[in-house]
Design a protein around this motif. Structure first.
Motif, PDB file in Angstrom:
ATOM      1  N   PHE A  55      -6.630 -10.096  -7.119  1.00  0.00           N
ATOM      2  CA  PHE A  55      -6.866  -9.445  -5.821  1.00  0.00           C
ATOM      3  C   PHE A  55      -5.526 -10.111  -5.129  1.00  0.00           C
ATOM      4  N   GLN A  56      -5.479 -11.340  -5.262  1.00  0.00           N
ATOM      5  CA  GLN A  56      -4.116 -12.517  -4.679  1.00  0.00           C
ATOM      6  C   GLN A  56      -3.241 -11.621  -5.311  1.00  0.00           C
ATOM      7  N   TYR A  57      -3.050 -11.029  -6.182  1.00  0.00           N
ATOM      8  CA  TYR A  57      -1.363 -10.334  -6.121  1.00  0.00           C
ATOM      9  C   TYR A  57      -1.446  -9.319  -5.675  1.00  0.00           C
ATOM     10  N   LEU A  58      -2.631  -8.899  -5.461  1.00  0.00           N
ATOM     11  CA  LEU A  58      -2.626  -7.615  -4.139  1.00  0.00           C
ATOM     12  C   LEU A  58      -2.583  -7.782  -3.061  1.00  0.00           C
ATOM     13  N   LEU A  59      -2.895  -9.244  -2.768  1.00  0.00           N
ATOM     14  CA  LEU A  59      -2.734  -9.253  -0.646  1.00  0.00           C
ATOM     15  C   LEU A  59      -0.952  -9.660  -1.156  1.00  0.00           C
ATOM     16  N   ALA A  60      -0.472 -10.095  -1.692  1.00  0.00           N
ATOM     17  CA  ALA A  60       0.856 -10.990  -1.907  1.00  0.00           C
ATOM     18  C   ALA A  60       1.668  -9.852  -1.786  1.00  0.00           C
ATOM     19  N   TYR A  61       1.586  -8.953  -2.630  1.00  0.00           N
ATOM     20  CA  TYR A  61       1.723  -7.539  -3.132  1.00  0.00           C
ATOM     21  C   TYR A  61       1.712  -6.369  -1.740  1.00  0.00           C
ATOM     22  N   GLU A  86       3.635  -2.223 -11.575  1.00  0.00           N
ATOM     23  CA  GLU A  86       2.920  -3.605 -12.539  1.00  0.00           C
ATOM     24  C   GLU A  86       1.650  -3.397 -10.818  1.00  0.00           C
ATOM     25  N   ILE A  87       2.145  -3.104  -9.994  1.00  0.00           N
ATOM     26  CA  ILE A  87       0.624  -2.863  -8.664  1.00  0.00           C
ATOM     27  C   ILE A  87       0.309  -2.078  -8.656  1.00  0.00           C
ATOM     28  N   VAL A  88       0.659  -1.063  -9.491  1.00  0.00           N
ATOM     29  CA  VAL A  88      -0.096   0.347 -10.306  1.00  0.00           C
ATOM     30  C   VAL A  88      -1.441  -0.380 -10.862  1.00  0.00           C
ATOM     31  N   ALA A  89      -1.193  -0.603 -11.740  1.00  0.00           N
ATOM     32  CA  ALA A  89      -1.774  -1.553 -13.427  1.00  0.00           C
ATOM     33  C   ALA A  89      -2.357  -2.436 -12.405  1.00  0.00           C
ATOM     34  N   ALA A  90      -2.181  -3.525 -11.460  1.00  0.00           N
ATOM     35  CA  ALA A  90      -3.166  -4.162 -10.779  1.00  0.00           C
ATOM     36  C   ALA A  90      -4.297  -3.542  -9.819  1.00  0.00           C
ATOM     37  N   ILE A  91      -3.501  -2.234  -8.972  1.00  0.00           N
ATOM     38  CA  ILE A  91      -4.894  -1.347  -8.286  1.00  0.00           C
ATOM     39  C   ILE A  91      -5.935  -0.900  -9.327  1.00  0.00           C
ATOM     40  N   GLN A  92      -5.335  -0.682 -10.252  1.00  0.00           N
ATOM     41  CA  GLN A  92      -6.744   0.177 -11.159  1.00  0.00           C
ATOM     42  C   GLN A  92      -7.283  -0.808 -11.603  1.00  0.00           C
ATOM     43  N   GLU A  93      -7.063  -1.751 -12.237  1.00  0.00           N
ATOM     44  CA  GLU A  93      -7.693  -3.470 -12.583  1.00  0.00           C
ATOM     45  C   GLU A  93      -8.873  -3.467 -12.150  1.00  0.00           C
ATOM     46  N   HIS A  94      -8.078  -3.549  -9.919  1.00  0.00           N
ATOM     47  CA  HIS A  94      -9.088  -3.924  -9.109  1.00  0.00           C
ATOM     48  C   HIS A  94     -10.337  -3.641  -8.859  1.00  0.00           C
ATOM     49  N   VAL A  95     -10.244  -2.318  -8.443  1.00  0.00           N
ATOM     50  CA  VAL A  95     -11.165  -0.800  -8.806  1.00  0.00           C
ATOM     51  C   VAL A  95     -12.011  -0.597  -9.510  1.00  0.00           C
ATOM     52  N   ALA A  96     -11.524  -1.034 -10.625  1.00  0.00           N
ATOM     53  CA  ALA A  96     -12.512  -1.447 -11.923  1.00  0.00           C
ATOM     54  C   ALA A  96     -13.518  -1.867 -11.681  1.00  0.00           C
ATOM     55  N   ALA A  97     -12.698  -3.085 -11.913  1.00  0.00           N
ATOM     56  CA  ALA A  97     -13.691  -4.228 -11.505  1.00  0.00           C
ATOM     57  C   ALA A  97     -14.878  -4.542 -10.741  1.00  0.00           C
ATOM     58  N   MET A  98     -14.552  -3.853  -9.035  1.00  0.00           N
ATOM     59  CA  MET A  98     -15.910  -3.780  -7.776  1.00  0.00           C
ATOM     60  C   MET A  98     -16.086  -2.813  -8.033  1.00  0.00           C
ATOM     61  N   VAL A 158     -10.825  -2.930   3.850  1.00  0.00           N
ATOM     62  CA  VAL A 158      -9.987  -2.682   2.870  1.00  0.00           C
ATOM     63  C   VAL A 158      -8.387  -2.314   3.335  1.00  0.00           C
ATOM     64  N   SER A 159      -8.418  -1.383   4.033  1.00  0.00           N
ATOM     65  CA  SER A 159      -7.538  -1.193   4.595  1.00  0.00           C
ATOM     66  C   SER A 159      -6.050  -2.279   5.736  1.00  0.00           C
ATOM     67  N   ALA A 160      -6.997  -3.309   6.087  1.00  0.00           N
ATOM     68  CA  ALA A 160      -6.754  -4.494   6.179  1.00  0.00           C
ATOM     69  C   ALA A 160      -5.821  -4.969   5.949  1.00  0.00           C
ATOM     70  N   PHE A 161      -6.882  -5.344   4.522  1.00  0.00           N
ATOM     71  CA  PHE A 161      -6.278  -5.803   3.392  1.00  0.00           C
ATOM     72  C   PHE A 161      -4.651  -4.924   3.453  1.00  0.00           C
ATOM     73  N   VAL A 162      -5.019  -4.162   2.776  1.00  0.00           N
ATOM     74  CA  VAL A 162      -3.468  -3.223   2.274  1.00  0.00           C
ATOM     75  C   VAL A 162      -2.331  -3.771   3.851  1.00  0.00           C
ATOM     76  N   LYS A 163      -2.443  -3.591   4.809  1.00  0.00           N
ATOM     77  CA  LYS A 163      -1.735  -4.149   6.329  1.00  0.00           C
ATOM     78  C   LYS A 163      -1.488  -5.369   6.505  1.00  0.00           C
ATOM     79  N   LEU A 164      -2.301  -6.205   6.705  1.00  0.00           N
ATOM     80  CA  LEU A 164      -1.948  -7.497   7.005  1.00  0.00           C
ATOM     81  C   LEU A 164      -1.767  -8.609   5.647  1.00  0.00           C
ATOM     82  N   GLY A 165      -2.507  -8.615   4.208  1.00  0.00           N
ATOM     83  CA  GLY A 165      -2.649  -9.242   3.670  1.00  0.00           C
ATOM     84  C   GLY A 165      -3.286 -10.744   3.582  1.00  0.00           C
TER      85      GLY A 165
END
Length: 177
Positions: A55-61, A86-98, A158-165
């Motif tokens: 999650f923190q990786y996704l926030l950073a990027y 790498e971000i695609v893989a992290a998105i997929q991992e994060h959503v699967a985990a959630m 979640v959209s705000a996380f994507v916009k503002l990290g």
């Protein structure tokens, strides 16, 4: 650089940001819990640390992620993607985990009223996740009318996380009325 190393460095950056820059910017601090004993976040959940790191990786990027949300009468349909493998893989991992956390009723972010309310009502939700070549397509619905605003508010957050990290991740979010 390996994906694991990038995720680790991004998470480290996020931790430094939240523990150093956060106090300077007036962000609420996370203490050591009641009576200074650490608060127990993730203590009995071995997957928690990995989920938080991703999650923190996704926030950073976050600036390299795009997200579309379509409101449905009974929930939302979302597509979250990136052009960086790498971000695609992290998105997929994060959503699967959630998705696992929702199915197993393993809540996160319980300090946040919206997330706490959503996890109290997960039994009334249905979630389908499909990976796309660049991320994920998710549909979350509920037949219970009182739960639909929670689902839709969560999608907005979640959209705000994507916009503002990290700026958004430090906030708590109200339960819709």
């Amino acid at each position: 650089m390996s994906t694991t190393r990038r995720i680790f460095l991004a998470a480290l950056s996020g931790l430094l940001s939240s523990h150093i820059a956060g106090p300077l910017l007036g962000a609420p601090q996370r203490g050591r819990g009641r009576r200074g004993r650490g608060g127990g976040r993730g203590q009995n959940d071995p997957q928690f640390q990995r989920d938080r790191t991703v999650f923190q990786y996704l926030l950073a990027y976050h600036k390299q992620i795009r997200r579309e949300v379509k409101k449905l009468p009974n929930g939302v349909e979302t597509v979250t993607e990136s052009d960086v493998p790498e971000i695609v893989a992290a998105i997929q991992e994060h959503v699967a985990a959630m998705h696992r956390r929702v199915k197993n009723k393993q809540p996160i972010r319980q300090r946040d009223p919206l997330f706490a309310a959503l996890f109290r009502n997960v039994q009334w939700t249905s979630m389908t996740v499909k990976n796309t070549p660049k991320g994920v397509h998710v549909v979350v619905t509920s037949e219970k009318k009182a739960v639909v605003p929670l689902i839709q508010a969560h999608a907005q957050v979640v959209s705000a996380f994507v916009k503002l990290g990290f700026v958004e991740a430090r906030k708590n979010h109200a339960v819709p009325k």
